[in-house]
Motif scaffolding. Structure first.
Motif, PDB file in Angstrom:
ATOM      1  N   THR A 143     -22.159  14.058  51.673  1.00 42.98           N
ATOM      2  CA  THR A 143     -23.089  14.689  50.890  1.00 42.98           C
ATOM      3  C   THR A 143     -22.052  15.064  49.666  1.00 42.98           C
ATOM      4  N   THR A 144     -22.626  15.362  48.487  1.00 48.13           N
ATOM      5  CA  THR A 144     -21.642  15.774  47.491  1.00 48.13           C
ATOM      6  C   THR A 144     -22.180  17.447  47.191  1.00 48.13           C
ATOM      7  N   PHE A 154     -18.321  17.866  41.217  1.00 51.15           N
ATOM      8  CA  PHE A 154     -18.864  17.733  42.335  1.00 51.15           C
ATOM      9  C   PHE A 154     -17.827  16.802  43.257  1.00 51.15           C
ATOM     10  N   HIS A 155     -17.799  16.890  44.636  1.00 46.26           N
ATOM     11  CA  HIS A 155     -17.002  16.467  45.502  1.00 46.26           C
ATOM     12  C   HIS A 155     -17.755  15.733  46.447  1.00 46.26           C
ATOM     13  N   LYS A 156     -17.210  14.588  46.922  1.00 42.08           N
ATOM     14  CA  LYS A 156     -17.928  14.014  48.247  1.00 42.08           C
ATOM     15  C   LYS A 156     -17.322  14.557  49.332  1.00 42.08           C
ATOM     16  N   TYR A 184     -12.992  22.927  43.584  1.00 38.32           N
ATOM     17  CA  TYR A 184     -14.271  22.694  43.919  1.00 38.32           C
ATOM     18  C   TYR A 184     -15.456  23.268  43.017  1.00 38.32           C
ATOM     19  N   LYS A 198     -26.491  16.500  43.458  1.00 34.14           N
ATOM     20  CA  LYS A 198     -26.236  16.854  42.061  1.00 34.14           C
ATOM     21  C   LYS A 198     -27.361  17.527  41.270  1.00 34.14           C
ATOM     22  N   ARG A 202     -20.429  21.539  45.134  1.00 32.36           N
ATOM     23  CA  ARG A 202     -19.694  21.887  44.242  1.00 32.36           C
ATOM     24  C   ARG A 202     -19.983  23.370  44.358  1.00 32.36           C
TER      25      ARG A 202
END
Length: 180
Positions: free
Chosen positions: A83-84, A46-48, A42, A98, A86
């Motif tokens: 959402t994204t 960025f991860h959804k 992570y 982001k 990190r």
């Protein structure tokens, strides 16, 4: 009398030295429920994700140094929102969006799930049984988000919400159980 005091002082000294040596020799074992590989996953990009718990999001007002940063509450993420995120590993826990302007101050993984195309729910969730039936309901992403908004969580579901979720899955969406 002097002999008794001398023997008791020596025995107390030996006991104290044993305690001190055992404290310095024994290293505490740290138990980490989340592996470092997960944090690394992570933190690279960025991860959804789908939010599972109500979470406050703060806007970062940067100071001259990291310890002078201020956090102003911006908005709240509700269960079912996408959402994204990190993991930054710096002053705040998770960067949301982001732009690096918003964050959550939580440092755990308990407030979101990974964004997937399909989710599986065991059929025994509606019967309050702990055993596995090897049958599951296959839900798509939008159906899973509706369940989260209706109040599904992993810990406790009230019987009224459980009845509503069963109604959604079996009557509204007409989903049949799939064998594992």
């Amino acid at each position: 009398m002097k002999l008794i005091k001398f023997v008791s002082a020596i025995s107390a000294g030996v006991a104290l030295s044993c305690c001190i040596s055992s404290l310095t020799i024994a290293k505490p074992q740290t138990v980490n429920a989340v592996s470092d590989a997960t944090y690394t996953k992570y933190s690279k990009k960025f991860h959804k994700v789908i939010v599972t718990k109500k979470t406050a999001v703060y806007r970062i007002v940067r100071g001259k140094y990291g310890y002078l940063n201020r956090y102003v509450k911006a908005y709240t993420l509700m269960p079912g929102d996408v959402t994204t995120v990190r993991h930054r590993g710096i002053e705040w826990g998770w960067t949301v969006g982001k732009s690096y302007k918003y964050c959550t101050l939580k440092d755990s993984f308990s407030w979101f799930d990974e964004y997937l195309d399909t989710y599986y729910f065991d059929t025994n969730i509606f019967d309050n049984k702990m055993s596995e039936s090897h049958k599951a309901y296959k839900l798509n992403n939008s159906q899973y988000r509706q369940l989260l908004k209706a109040g599904y969580n992993d810990y406790y579901i009230s019987p009224k919400k459980l009845k509503y979720m069963k109604y959604l899955i079996t009557k509204v969406w007409k989903i049949k159980p799939v064998k594992d």
